[in-house]
Write a protein that holds these residues in place. Sequence first.
Motif, PDB file in Angstrom:
ATOM      1  N   ALA A  43       0.847  -1.188   0.000  1.00  0.00           N
ATOM      2  CA  ALA A  43       0.000   0.000   0.000  1.00  0.00           C
ATOM      3  C   ALA A  43       0.883   1.238   0.000  1.00  0.00           C
ATOM      4  CB  ALA A  43      -0.916   0.002   1.219  1.00  0.00           C
ATOM      5  N   GLU A  44       0.568   2.149  -0.871  1.00  0.00           N
ATOM      6  CA  GLU A  44       1.298   3.401  -1.000  1.00  0.00           C
ATOM      7  C   GLU A  44       0.304   4.548  -0.921  1.00  0.00           C
ATOM      8  OE1 GLU A  44       4.661   3.764  -1.496  1.00  0.00           O
ATOM      9  OE2 GLU A  44       4.980   1.602  -1.510  1.00  0.00           O
ATOM     10  N   LYS A  45       0.790   5.686  -0.488  1.00  0.00           N
ATOM     11  CA  LYS A  45      -0.026   6.890  -0.519  1.00  0.00           C
ATOM     12  C   LYS A  45       0.781   7.929  -1.258  1.00  0.00           C
ATOM     13  CE  LYS A  45      -2.799  10.009   2.205  1.00  0.00           C
ATOM     14  NZ  LYS A  45      -3.345  10.327   3.508  1.00  0.00           N
ATOM     15  N   GLY A  46       0.170   8.545  -2.226  1.00  0.00           N
ATOM     16  CA  GLY A  46       0.879   9.545  -3.012  1.00  0.00           C
ATOM     17  C   GLY A  46      -0.088  10.246  -3.933  1.00  0.00           C
ATOM     18  N   THR A  47       0.478  10.916  -4.898  1.00  0.00           N
ATOM     19  CA  THR A  47      -0.368  11.661  -5.821  1.00  0.00           C
ATOM     20  C   THR A  47      -0.863  10.751  -6.934  1.00  0.00           C
ATOM     21  OG1 THR A  47       1.463  12.325  -7.246  1.00  0.00           O
ATOM     22  CG2 THR A  47       0.939  13.776  -5.366  1.00  0.00           C
ATOM     23  N   LEU A  48      -1.955  11.159  -7.535  1.00  0.00           N
ATOM     24  CA  LEU A  48      -2.503  10.432  -8.672  1.00  0.00           C
ATOM     25  C   LEU A  48      -1.483  10.425  -9.804  1.00  0.00           C
ATOM     26  CD1 LEU A  48      -5.013   8.995  -9.691  1.00  0.00           C
ATOM     27  CD2 LEU A  48      -5.894  11.193 -10.444  1.00  0.00           C
ATOM     28  N   GLY A  49      -0.771  11.514  -9.976  1.00  0.00           N
ATOM     29  CA  GLY A  49       0.252  11.592 -11.014  1.00  0.00           C
ATOM     30  C   GLY A  49       1.344  10.559 -10.813  1.00  0.00           C
ATOM     31  N   ALA A  50       1.807  10.385  -9.576  1.00  0.00           N
ATOM     32  CA  ALA A  50       2.857   9.405  -9.290  1.00  0.00           C
ATOM     33  C   ALA A  50       2.356   7.985  -9.553  1.00  0.00           C
ATOM     34  CB  ALA A  50       3.333   9.530  -7.846  1.00  0.00           C
ATOM     35  N   LEU A  51       1.138   7.705  -9.147  1.00  0.00           N
ATOM     36  CA  LEU A  51       0.559   6.383  -9.387  1.00  0.00           C
ATOM     37  C   LEU A  51       0.488   6.077 -10.872  1.00  0.00           C
ATOM     38  CD1 LEU A  51      -1.156   3.811  -8.897  1.00  0.00           C
ATOM     39  CD2 LEU A  51      -3.145   5.311  -8.806  1.00  0.00           C
ATOM     40  N   LEU A  52      -0.063   7.007 -11.632  1.00  0.00           N
ATOM     41  CA  LEU A  52      -0.324   6.750 -13.036  1.00  0.00           C
ATOM     42  C   LEU A  52       0.929   6.812 -13.896  1.00  0.00           C
ATOM     43  CD1 LEU A  52      -3.697   8.634 -13.203  1.00  0.00           C
ATOM     44  CD2 LEU A  52      -3.313   6.183 -12.972  1.00  0.00           C
ATOM     45  N   ALA A  53       2.006   7.372 -13.375  1.00  0.00           N
ATOM     46  CA  ALA A  53       3.262   7.433 -14.117  1.00  0.00           C
ATOM     47  C   ALA A  53       4.057   6.134 -14.001  1.00  0.00           C
ATOM     48  CB  ALA A  53       4.097   8.606 -13.628  1.00  0.00           C
ATOM     49  N   LEU A  54       3.560   5.169 -13.242  1.00  0.00           N
ATOM     50  CA  LEU A  54       4.294   3.916 -13.071  1.00  0.00           C
ATOM     51  C   LEU A  54       4.486   3.197 -14.398  1.00  0.00           C
ATOM     52  CD1 LEU A  54       2.656   2.609  -9.781  1.00  0.00           C
ATOM     53  CD2 LEU A  54       4.914   3.662 -10.056  1.00  0.00           C
ATOM     54  N   GLY A  55       3.533   3.275 -15.297  1.00  0.00           N
ATOM     55  CA  GLY A  55       3.665   2.681 -16.615  1.00  0.00           C
ATOM     56  C   GLY A  55       3.588   1.166 -16.596  1.00  0.00           C
TER      57      GLY A  55
END
Length: 175
Positions: A43-55
């Motif tokens: 489980a991680e908490k962060g920004t939507l941008g960081a999540l979606l940049a995982l690729g």
Amino acid sequence: MSTKAIIGLVLAVVVLGGGAWYVSSHKEAAPAEEAGQAKEGTAEKGTLGALLALGGSLTCNVTMPTAGGESTGVIYISNGQVRSDVTAAVGGKQIAAHMIKNGDYFYSWTDAYPQGVKVKITATSGSTNEAYDPNQEVQYSCGAWIPDASKFEVPTTVTFMDVSAMKGPGGAAPN
């Protein structure tokens, strides 16, 4: 159940899925070191941008705050295609909302109605950028997956209204 609440839930799904598409096609939206911090299955908490940049090809369980409290769901990402299935409490009832970015369109619908909306993605439309907040805090847990093409198929049981084809006075799209 309020129509405005249903529309709000559909918009939340479009924002989440639109954000997934935007970041997957514009990797610079989140810093690389921030995007690389997620550990598979934790489980991680962060920004939507960081999540979606995982690729890559990922499936992520997501919890995000919404106007009505909290939405939970799953995002599937693979080869430029995105699907999100989100559940939220609307008017004291749990409603499931869905979004698929497949080809040149976003498709969005809920289980509450047999009709959904589709919106054409254009390079000049600012709607995705305006609706997507890469700094929104989310909690997520992701893992790699072998893509299942059926996740990105538009349901045949839903009638989609093409919002991008609607024009208001003077040729402008309606607000």
